[in-house]
Design a protein around this motif. Structure first.
Motif, PDB file in Angstrom:
ATOM      1  N   LEU A 114       0.815  -1.214   0.000  1.00  0.00           N
ATOM      2  CA  LEU A 114       0.000   0.000   0.000  1.00  0.00           C
ATOM      3  C   LEU A 114       0.851   1.268   0.000  1.00  0.00           C
ATOM      4  CD1 LEU A 114      -2.754  -1.231   2.441  1.00  0.00           C
ATOM      5  CD2 LEU A 114      -2.806  -1.185  -0.062  1.00  0.00           C
ATOM      6  N   VAL A 115       2.085   1.144   0.443  1.00  0.00           N
ATOM      7  CA  VAL A 115       3.063   2.231   0.344  1.00  0.00           C
ATOM      8  C   VAL A 115       4.061   1.800  -0.717  1.00  0.00           C
ATOM      9  CG1 VAL A 115       4.959   3.416   1.534  1.00  0.00           C
ATOM     10  CG2 VAL A 115       2.802   3.010   2.725  1.00  0.00           C
ATOM     11  N   PRO A 116       4.320   2.647  -1.715  1.00  0.00           N
ATOM     12  CA  PRO A 116       5.297   2.260  -2.743  1.00  0.00           C
ATOM     13  C   PRO A 116       6.624   1.816  -2.125  1.00  0.00           C
ATOM     14  CG  PRO A 116       4.155   4.256  -3.396  1.00  0.00           C
ATOM     15  CD  PRO A 116       3.743   3.975  -1.969  1.00  0.00           C
ATOM     16  N   LYS A 117       7.180   0.739  -2.660  1.00  0.00           N
ATOM     17  CA  LYS A 117       8.392   0.141  -2.107  1.00  0.00           C
ATOM     18  C   LYS A 117       9.574   1.106  -1.940  1.00  0.00           C
ATOM     19  CE  LYS A 117       8.491  -4.670  -2.660  1.00  0.00           C
ATOM     20  NZ  LYS A 117       9.043  -5.800  -3.399  1.00  0.00           N
ATOM     21  N   PRO A 118       9.747   2.093  -2.808  1.00  0.00           N
ATOM     22  CA  PRO A 118      10.888   2.989  -2.600  1.00  0.00           C
ATOM     23  C   PRO A 118      10.879   3.704  -1.243  1.00  0.00           C
ATOM     24  CG  PRO A 118      10.064   3.240  -4.822  1.00  0.00           C
ATOM     25  CD  PRO A 118       9.087   2.355  -4.093  1.00  0.00           C
ATOM     26  N   TYR A 119       9.723   3.813  -0.593  1.00  0.00           N
ATOM     27  CA  TYR A 119       9.641   4.472   0.713  1.00  0.00           C
ATOM     28  C   TYR A 119       9.936   3.532   1.879  1.00  0.00           C
ATOM     29  CZ  TYR A 119       7.196   8.333  -1.643  1.00  0.00           C
ATOM     30  OH  TYR A 119       6.863   9.380  -2.455  1.00  0.00           O
ATOM     31  N   ASN A 120      10.083   2.239   1.631  1.00  0.00           N
ATOM     32  CA  ASN A 120      10.179   1.247   2.703  1.00  0.00           C
ATOM     33  C   ASN A 120      11.483   1.280   3.494  1.00  0.00           C
ATOM     34  OD1 ASN A 120       8.329  -1.456   1.049  1.00  0.00           O
ATOM     35  ND2 ASN A 120       7.656   0.505   1.758  1.00  0.00           N
ATOM     36  N   ASP A 121      12.575   1.537   2.863  1.00  0.00           N
ATOM     37  CA  ASP A 121      13.890   1.442   3.508  1.00  0.00           C
ATOM     38  C   ASP A 121      14.405   2.828   3.877  1.00  0.00           C
ATOM     39  OD1 ASP A 121      16.538   1.013   4.252  1.00  0.00           O
ATOM     40  OD2 ASP A 121      17.009  -0.222   2.517  1.00  0.00           O
ATOM     41  N   PRO A 122      14.660   3.070   5.179  1.00  0.00           N
ATOM     42  CA  PRO A 122      15.173   4.388   5.567  1.00  0.00           C
ATOM     43  C   PRO A 122      16.455   4.793   4.833  1.00  0.00           C
ATOM     44  CG  PRO A 122      14.625   3.110   7.516  1.00  0.00           C
ATOM     45  CD  PRO A 122      14.496   2.188   6.331  1.00  0.00           C
ATOM     46  N   GLU A 123      17.269   3.811   4.459  1.00  0.00           N
ATOM     47  CA  GLU A 123      18.538   4.108   3.787  1.00  0.00           C
ATOM     48  C   GLU A 123      18.346   4.625   2.366  1.00  0.00           C
ATOM     49  OE1 GLU A 123      21.618   4.249   4.955  1.00  0.00           O
ATOM     50  OE2 GLU A 123      20.884   3.701   6.944  1.00  0.00           O
ATOM     51  N   THR A 124      17.246   4.258   1.718  1.00  0.00           N
ATOM     52  CA  THR A 124      17.077   4.608   0.310  1.00  0.00           C
ATOM     53  C   THR A 124      15.802   5.395   0.003  1.00  0.00           C
ATOM     54  OG1 THR A 124      16.009   2.470  -0.109  1.00  0.00           O
ATOM     55  CG2 THR A 124      18.405   2.589  -0.453  1.00  0.00           C
ATOM     56  N   SER A 125      14.970   5.665   1.020  1.00  0.00           N
ATOM     57  CA  SER A 125      13.672   6.311   0.777  1.00  0.00           C
ATOM     58  C   SER A 125      13.781   7.775   0.375  1.00  0.00           C
ATOM     59  CB  SER A 125      12.795   6.216   2.028  1.00  0.00           C
ATOM     60  OG  SER A 125      13.308   7.066   3.049  1.00  0.00           O
ATOM     61  N   GLY A 126      14.856   8.438   0.804  1.00  0.00           N
ATOM     62  CA  GLY A 126      14.973   9.877   0.569  1.00  0.00           C
ATOM     63  C   GLY A 126      14.186  10.704   1.576  1.00  0.00           C
ATOM     64  N   LEU A 127      13.524  10.044   2.521  1.00  0.00           N
ATOM     65  CA  LEU A 127      12.737  10.745   3.538  1.00  0.00           C
ATOM     66  C   LEU A 127      13.614  11.052   4.747  1.00  0.00           C
ATOM     67  CD1 LEU A 127       9.597   8.423   3.475  1.00  0.00           C
ATOM     68  CD2 LEU A 127       9.829  10.658   2.349  1.00  0.00           C
ATOM     69  N   THR A 128      13.555  12.279   5.233  1.00  0.00           N
ATOM     70  CA  THR A 128      14.308  12.661   6.423  1.00  0.00           C
ATOM     71  C   THR A 128      13.471  13.587   7.292  1.00  0.00           C
ATOM     72  OG1 THR A 128      15.334  14.568   5.324  1.00  0.00           O
ATOM     73  CG2 THR A 128      16.574  12.488   5.287  1.00  0.00           C
ATOM     74  N   VAL A 129      13.751  13.561   8.582  1.00  0.00           N
ATOM     75  CA  VAL A 129      13.156  14.505   9.531  1.00  0.00           C
ATOM     76  C   VAL A 129      14.250  14.959  10.477  1.00  0.00           C
ATOM     77  CG1 VAL A 129      10.827  13.512   9.431  1.00  0.00           C
ATOM     78  CG2 VAL A 129      12.426  12.720  11.185  1.00  0.00           C
ATOM     79  N   GLU A 130      13.995  16.065  11.144  1.00  0.00           N
ATOM     80  CA  GLU A 130      14.903  16.536  12.181  1.00  0.00           C
ATOM     81  C   GLU A 130      14.116  16.700  13.463  1.00  0.00           C
ATOM     82  OE1 GLU A 130      18.319  19.878  13.134  1.00  0.00           O
ATOM     83  OE2 GLU A 130      17.166  20.038  11.281  1.00  0.00           O
ATOM     84  N   ILE A 131      14.671  16.186  14.557  1.00  0.00           N
ATOM     85  CA  ILE A 131      14.064  16.324  15.873  1.00  0.00           C
ATOM     86  C   ILE A 131      14.835  17.402  16.618  1.00  0.00           C
ATOM     87  CG2 ILE A 131      13.462  15.160  18.029  1.00  0.00           C
ATOM     88  CD1 ILE A 131      12.029  14.084  15.440  1.00  0.00           C
ATOM     89  N   THR A 132      14.110  18.416  17.074  1.00  0.00           N
ATOM     90  CA  THR A 132      14.682  19.471  17.905  1.00  0.00           C
ATOM     91  C   THR A 132      13.910  19.484  19.220  1.00  0.00           C
ATOM     92  OG1 THR A 132      13.179  21.218  17.175  1.00  0.00           O
ATOM     93  CG2 THR A 132      15.172  20.851  15.838  1.00  0.00           C
ATOM     94  N   SER A 133      14.309  20.329  20.140  1.00  0.00           N
ATOM     95  CA  SER A 133      13.580  20.421  21.406  1.00  0.00           C
ATOM     96  C   SER A 133      12.158  20.923  21.187  1.00  0.00           C
ATOM     97  CB  SER A 133      14.323  21.339  22.378  1.00  0.00           C
ATOM     98  OG  SER A 133      14.440  22.632  21.828  1.00  0.00           O
ATOM     99  N   SER A 134      11.860  21.471  20.005  1.00  0.00           N
ATOM    100  CA  SER A 134      10.525  21.973  19.680  1.00  0.00           C
ATOM    101  C   SER A 134       9.642  20.936  18.998  1.00  0.00           C
ATOM    102  CB  SER A 134      10.631  23.183  18.747  1.00  0.00           C
ATOM    103  OG  SER A 134      11.418  24.173  19.332  1.00  0.00           O
ATOM    104  N   GLY A 135      10.211  19.818  18.555  1.00  0.00           N
ATOM    105  CA  GLY A 135       9.405  18.806  17.880  1.00  0.00           C
ATOM    106  C   GLY A 135      10.080  18.275  16.625  1.00  0.00           C
ATOM    107  N   MET A 136       9.253  17.839  15.669  1.00  0.00           N
ATOM    108  CA  MET A 136       9.734  17.214  14.436  1.00  0.00           C
ATOM    109  C   MET A 136       9.514  18.138  13.252  1.00  0.00           C
ATOM    110  SD  MET A 136       8.656  13.478  12.910  1.00  0.00           S
ATOM    111  CE  MET A 136       7.379  13.918  11.738  1.00  0.00           C
TER     112      MET A 136
END
Length: 164
Positions: A114-136
């Motif tokens: 249901l989620v395209p396979k390219p998003y499955n692996d954190p190493e190759t998905s291209g998706l990133t977030v940053e956690i700060t003291s204020s949130g995500m």
């Protein structure tokens, strides 16, 4: 464009030299709609101390929201940058009578991604977030199917080493 309240509280998580955790709530959207029941994996990429690179995971609720946990029941993440993977599958057909839930690899079944396979692996998905003291940041993870139908694949049955 998307509003999400990210609550952030610095909390200690016990356990000796573990880093302090920031409690955050994120959201996963697929084609602009909340994604329920997805597994979200977060892998820290900027830890200066390698012993604090423990991955985190969470499951999204009906609104697509998730609250990652790092150390068992300790909610939150250490401050830093993370690679993200998102997975959601379902059975594409009725399970065969001989399906063994204890050892699902022994019986081939059809799975719908249901989620395209390219998003499955954190190493190759291209998706990133940053956690700060204020949130995500960003507060929502945006996935795009490009209008494509979910992929259906048959899992291959695996034989035990001692089977002919």
């Amino acid at each position: 464009m998307l509003a999400l309240s990210a609550c952030a509280l610095l909390t200690g998580c016990g356990g000796g030299d573990r880093p302090s955790l920031v409690t955050v709530t994120g959201k996963v959207l697929i084609d602009g709609k909340p994604l329920e029941g997805a597994s979200v994996f977060l892998k820290r990429i900027d830890a200066s101390d390698s012993k604090h690179r423990r991955p985190s995971r969470a499951i999204t609720n009906a609104q697509g929201e998730f609250s990652p946990k790092t150390y068992g029941d300790a909610e939150g993440l250490p401050v830093g940058k993370y690679k993200v993977g998102v997975v959601k599958t379902e059975y594409a057909e009725k399970l065969p009578e001989n399906f063994n839930a204890e050892n699902p690899a022994t019986t081939p079944v059809k799975m719908r991604w249901l989620v395209p396979k390219p998003y499955n692996d954190p190493e190759t998905s291209g998706l990133t977030v940053e956690i700060t003291s204020s949130g995500m940041t960003p507060p929502a993870i945006q996935l795009d199917t490009g209008g494509a139908a979910p992929i259906v694949e048959s899992t291959a049955a695996k034989r035990a080493a001692n089977e002919p």
